[in-house]
Design a protein around this motif. Structure first.
Motif, mmCIF file in Angstrom:
data_model
loop_
_atom_site.group_PDB
_atom_site.id
_atom_site.type_symbol
_atom_site.label_atom_id
_atom_site.label_comp_id
_atom_site.label_asym_id
_atom_site.label_seq_id
_atom_site.Cartn_x
_atom_site.Cartn_y
_atom_site.Cartn_z
ATOM 1 N N PHE A 250 -19.704 -36.489 61.336
ATOM 2 C CA PHE A 250 -20.236 -34.889 61.274
ATOM 3 C C PHE A 250 -21.586 -35.281 60.993
ATOM 4 C CE2 PHE A 250 -15.942 -34.981 59.974
ATOM 5 C CZ PHE A 250 -15.065 -34.104 60.694
ATOM 6 N N ASP B 17 -17.903 -36.854 72.066
ATOM 7 C CA ASP B 17 -18.606 -35.517 71.373
ATOM 8 C C ASP B 17 -17.961 -34.293 72.015
ATOM 9 O OD1 ASP B 17 -19.607 -35.452 74.106
ATOM 10 O OD2 ASP B 17 -21.651 -35.760 73.481
ATOM 11 N N GLN C 223 -12.310 -35.831 70.563
ATOM 12 C CA GLN C 223 -13.718 -35.754 70.187
ATOM 13 C C GLN C 223 -13.553 -36.250 68.576
ATOM 14 O OE1 GLN C 223 -15.365 -31.685 70.553
ATOM 15 N NE2 GLN C 223 -17.041 -32.350 68.988
ATOM 16 N N PHE D 281 -19.321 -34.561 65.622
ATOM 17 C CA PHE D 281 -19.327 -33.166 65.693
ATOM 18 C C PHE D 281 -20.763 -32.738 64.908
ATOM 19 C CE2 PHE D 281 -14.835 -34.332 65.253
ATOM 20 C CZ PHE D 281 -14.336 -33.647 65.983
ATOM 21 N N LEU E 122 -22.476 -30.037 63.155
ATOM 22 C CA LEU E 122 -21.934 -28.779 62.662
ATOM 23 C C LEU E 122 -22.837 -27.667 62.950
ATOM 24 C CD1 LEU E 122 -20.742 -30.809 59.321
ATOM 25 C CD2 LEU E 122 -19.159 -29.359 60.965
ATOM 26 N N TYR F 164 -17.800 -23.553 69.970
ATOM 27 C CA TYR F 164 -18.126 -25.107 69.711
ATOM 28 C C TYR F 164 -18.319 -25.391 68.187
ATOM 29 C CZ TYR F 164 -20.605 -29.632 69.088
ATOM 30 O OH TYR F 164 -20.840 -30.856 68.623
ATOM 31 N N CYS G 3 -15.993 -27.760 65.393
ATOM 32 C CA CYS G 3 -16.818 -28.684 64.451
ATOM 33 C C CYS G 3 -16.296 -28.435 63.189
ATOM 34 C CB CYS G 3 -18.417 -28.722 64.644
ATOM 35 S SG CYS G 3 -18.646 -29.383 66.522
#
Length: 348
Positions: A143, A165, A197, A200, A202, A260, A264
Motif C-alpha cells: 500500500f 496493480d 491485485q 494499491f 491509496l 479505484y 484500495c
C-alpha cells in the motif's frame, strides 16, 4: 517499548511463515531516495518560485511547509467566512487560491520528478525491488500513499514476480471472432485484474486518470517516456487521481467518491497478518489510515482472521515519541523499529 531493527522485522517474517506481511509506504520512501526532490521543502520552494501573488502571501502567513496543513487551514478559513457571514468575494478568492494550490502541488510533483525509470541507478533499483519482494513473497500486499512513479518504476523495471496493480486491457471487438493480428485492445483500465491485485495506491498516483466511465493508466510509448505522456494529458486539462487536501475525514470522503481509491482503502481495511510501515509518520491528517488499520484488526475483538500487529518504522527520537503518544489508538500489537536499519535503496 523496545526499539527494534529491520532485522527483527525480518526475523518475524521468518518465524511466522504462514502469516502475510503487508507494506505501507509513505512519503519517507521517496525522500529516502532523494530528499532534494521529494521533500516538502522542495515542493514549497517550487511553488514559491511560481510568483503567484496570492499563493506567496499564503505561504508567508501560514508558516509551515506541510501542504496538508496549509490546505486544511484554507478550508477552515473558508468555512469560517460562511459561518460568520463574511464577504462572498473573499470566500471566492480563498477557494480559488486553495484550488490553485492543489493544482500547483500536482504540477510540482511532476516537474521535480526524475525524467524516466533509468534515472534510478540499476543497483538501487534492484535493491529496492528485493526489499519490496520480501513482503509480496509472503502473500502480502503493498500500500502506498505516494503520488510519484518510484514504486511503479521499481516494480516494472525489475519484473518483481506476481505484482499486480489491477490494470489490464479489454478486447474491444470481442463480439465477433477476430484473428489476433486484428484484435483491438483498450487502453490500460483498472478492473480487469482486480482479483489478483496486490499493489494499491491509496491516494492515487501520477499515471492514474479518471476517464469518467473507467480508471485509466497512462503508459510509456515508443517515442515518449511515461512522464512525458502524463505531462501531455495535464496540458490538456486532465489531472491524475490525487488525494491531498483536508483532514482524515475529508480525505476519506474523496476516497469514497472514486471506485479505484475505495477498493484500495477497502483492501487495507481487510488486511490480515501483520503490517510493516516505512516512511509513514501517522500525522494528524492520517486518521483515516489508522481507522483502516483498526478495521483490519477488528477493533481488537477476538475475531479471526484479522490484522494482528503493526511494525512502524521511525527515523528520529521525535518520531518515536510521537508513535508512543498515539500507540493507544491502534487496536493491534504495535512494534517500533529503526527505519534507518532498512536498506531500501542499497546504500548501506
Amino acid at each position: 517499548m523496545k526499539l527494534e531493527t529491520f532485522a527483527d522485522v525480518l526475523k518475524a517474517v521468518g518465524k511466522y511463515r504462514n502469516r502475510e506481511f503487508h507494506l505501507l509506504l509513505g512519503n519517507g520512501f521517496s525522500v529516502a531516495y532523494d530528499p532534494e526532490i521529494f521533500s516538502y521543502n522542495a515542493l514549497h520552494e517550487f511553488i514559491d518560485n511560481l510568483n503567484d501573488v496570492d499563493l506567496s502571501k499564503i505561504l508567508e502567513v501560514i508558516e509551515t511547509k506541510n501542504f496538508e496543513i496549509i490546505m486544511q487551514q484554507l478550508d477552515n478559513f473558508s468555512a469560517l467566512i460562511d459561518a460568520f457571514g463574511g464577504g462572498v468575494g473573499l470566500k471566492k478568492k480563498i477557494d480559488a487560491a486553495s484550488a490553485r494550490l492543489k493544482k500547483c502541488l500536482l504540477e510540482s510533483v511532476k516537474e521535480l520528478h526524475p525524467e524516466h525509470v533509468f534515472t534510478v541507478p540499476e543497483n538501487e533499483s534492484e535493491a529496492c525491488s528485493k526489499f519490496l519482494a520480501k513482503f509480496l513473497n509472503t502473500g502480502g500486499k503493498i500500500f502506498s500513499t505516494n503520488y510519484d512513479l518510484l514504486l511503479y518504476w521499481i516494480l516494472m523495471r525489475n519484473s518483481v514476480s506476481d505484482h499486480c496493480d489491477g490494470f489490464g486491457r479489454e478486447l474491444e471487438n470481442s463480439d465477433e471472432f477476430v484473428p489476433p493480428e486484428k484484435q483491438i485492445q483498450s487502453d490500460l483500465m483498472w478492473g480487469k485484474n482486480r482479483d489478483n491485485q496486490n499493489v494499491f495506491y491509496l491516494h492515487g498516483a501520477l499515471p492514474f486518470f479518471d476517464a469518467g466511465i473507467a480508471i485509466e493508466k497512462e503508459e510509456y510509448s515508443q517515442h515518449h517516456y511515461l512522464l512525458e505522456n502524463i505531462s501531455s494529458r495535464m496540458e490538456l486539462g486532465e489531472y491524475p487521481i490525487f488525494v491531498t487536501a483536508g483532514d482524515g475525514n475529508q480525505k476519506l470522503s474523496h476516497i469514497k467518491h472514486n471506485p479505484y481509491l475505495t477498493d484500495c482503502y477497502d483492501n487495507l481495511c481487510n488486511a490480515t497478518g501483520s503490517l510493516v510501515t516505512f516512511g509513514f509518520n501517522f500525522g494528524k491528517y492520517d486518521e483515516h489510515i489508522i481507522e483502516a488499520i483498526n478495521r483490519a484488526a477488528k477493533f481488537g475483538r477476538k475475531s479471526f482472521p484479522k490484522l494482528l500487529s503493526i511494525y512502524i518504522g521511525t527515523y528520529t527520537e521525535d518520531d518515536r515519541e510521537h508513535i508512543h503518544s498515539i500507540e493507544h489508538k491502534f487496536k493491534c500489537k504495535v512494534h517500533i523499529y529503526d527505519a534507518k536499519t532498512a536498506d531500501v535503496w542499497g546504500r548501506m
